[in-house]
Design a protein around this motif. Structure first.
Motif, PDB file in Angstrom:
ATOM      1  N   TYR A  37       0.842  -1.187   0.000  1.00 21.65           N
ATOM      2  CA  TYR A  37       0.000   0.000   0.000  1.00 21.65           C
ATOM      3  C   TYR A  37       0.883   1.244   0.000  1.00 21.65           C
ATOM      4  O   TYR A  37       2.046   1.210   0.354  1.00 21.65           O
ATOM      5  N   SER A  38       0.297   2.359  -0.417  1.00 25.41           N
ATOM      6  CA  SER A  38       1.016   3.632  -0.382  1.00 25.41           C
ATOM      7  C   SER A  38       0.268   4.566   0.566  1.00 25.41           C
ATOM      8  O   SER A  38      -0.929   4.424   0.792  1.00 25.41           O
ATOM      9  N   PRO A  39       0.954   5.542   1.128  1.00 22.59           N
ATOM     10  CA  PRO A  39       0.301   6.455   2.075  1.00 22.59           C
ATOM     11  C   PRO A  39      -0.813   7.265   1.417  1.00 22.59           C
ATOM     12  O   PRO A  39      -0.791   7.517   0.213  1.00 22.59           O
ATOM     13  N   ARG A  40      -1.780   7.638   2.216  1.00 23.53           N
ATOM     14  CA  ARG A  40      -2.911   8.424   1.693  1.00 23.53           C
ATOM     15  C   ARG A  40      -2.466   9.781   1.179  1.00 23.53           C
ATOM     16  O   ARG A  40      -3.097  10.368   0.331  1.00 23.53           O
ATOM     17  N   SER A  41      -1.360  10.276   1.691  1.00 21.06           N
ATOM     18  CA  SER A  41      -0.874  11.585   1.263  1.00 21.06           C
ATOM     19  C   SER A  41      -0.341  11.556  -0.169  1.00 21.06           C
ATOM     20  O   SER A  41      -0.020  12.588  -0.734  1.00 21.06           O
ATOM     21  N   GLY A  42      -0.260  10.357  -0.752  1.00 22.23           N
ATOM     22  CA  GLY A  42       0.203  10.246  -2.127  1.00 22.23           C
ATOM     23  C   GLY A  42       1.714  10.180  -2.241  1.00 22.23           C
ATOM     24  O   GLY A  42       2.260  10.232  -3.331  1.00 22.23           O
ATOM     25  N   ARG A  45       5.837   4.797  -1.739  1.00 16.88           N
ATOM     26  CA  ARG A  45       5.576   3.587  -0.969  1.00 16.88           C
ATOM     27  C   ARG A  45       6.707   3.366   0.012  1.00 16.88           C
ATOM     28  O   ARG A  45       7.860   3.674  -0.265  1.00 16.88           O
TER      29      ARG A  45
END
Length: 152
Positions: A37-42, A45
Motif C-alpha cells: 500500500y502507499s500512504p494516503r498523502s500520495g 511507498r
C-alpha cells in the motif's frame, strides 16, 4: 505449528559467501521489499529491509547468480536469536532462514540489476517433434450404464 515466509524484493548489496569453521557455506543478505500500500498523502511507498540467511547450496546459489539490485524470491522460515553487542547490551535479531531462493525476473528484464553473464544455462530444447495424437471419434467411446442408486 506453521512458520513459513515468502518474500520478493531486490538485494541491497552483493552477497558474500563465507564458510563456517566446519566448512559449511553461509551468506547473509538484505532484501528490500515494497509494501503493498502507499500512504494516503500520495507519497512514495514504504519499503521494508528484511534480513535473510542462506546455508549450504542455497548460499552458493545466491552468491553465484545474484548481485546488488537483483530481484529475488526467498521462501523459508522466520527465526529469532538473541546476542550481546560489543557494549554488553542484549539484542534480538529477526531474520528469514532461506529454504529456497529463486530468480524474481528473467535476465532480459533485469535492466535495473547489474549485468551478470554467469546465469545457469537453460535446458536444451528437444530436437524431436512432439508426438502427434489422433482425434477420437464417437465410435471410440462406450456408454456406461447408470442406475439411480448412488453410493453416497
Amino acid at each position: 505449528m506453521l512458520n513459513t515466509a515468502v518474500i520478493m524484493g531486490r538485494l541491497t548489496a552483493d552477497p558474500e559467501l563465507r564458510q563456517t569453521p566446519n566448512g559449511v557455506s553461509v551468506t547473509s543478505f538484505t532484501v528490500a521489499c515494497d509494501r503493498n500500500y502507499s500512504p494516503r498523502s500520495g507519497g512514495d511507498r514504504q519499503c521494508d529491509f528484511i534480513d535473510v540467511v542462506a546455508w549450504r547450496q542455497s548460499a552458493e546459489f545466491v552468491c553465484r547468480y545474484f548481485t546488488k539490485g537483483s530481484m529475488i524470491i526467498v521462501q523459508g522460515s522466520i527465526q529469532t536469536r538473541t546476542y550481546q553487542d560489543r557494549n554488553g547490551n542484549n539484542r534480538k535479531a529477526v531474520e528469514i532462514v532461506a529454504d529456497n531462493c529463486m530468480f524474481g525476473e528473467s535476465k532480459r528484464s533485469s535492466s535495473a540489476a547489474p549485468s551478470n553473464d554467469s546465469y545457469a544455462p537453460r535446458a536444451a530444447v528437444p530436437t524431436e517433434p512432439a508426438p502427434a495424437y489422433q482425434s477420437g471419434s464417437a465410435d471410440s467411446f462406450e456408454e456406461i450404464p447408470m442406475d439411480d442408486d448412488l453410493p453416497f
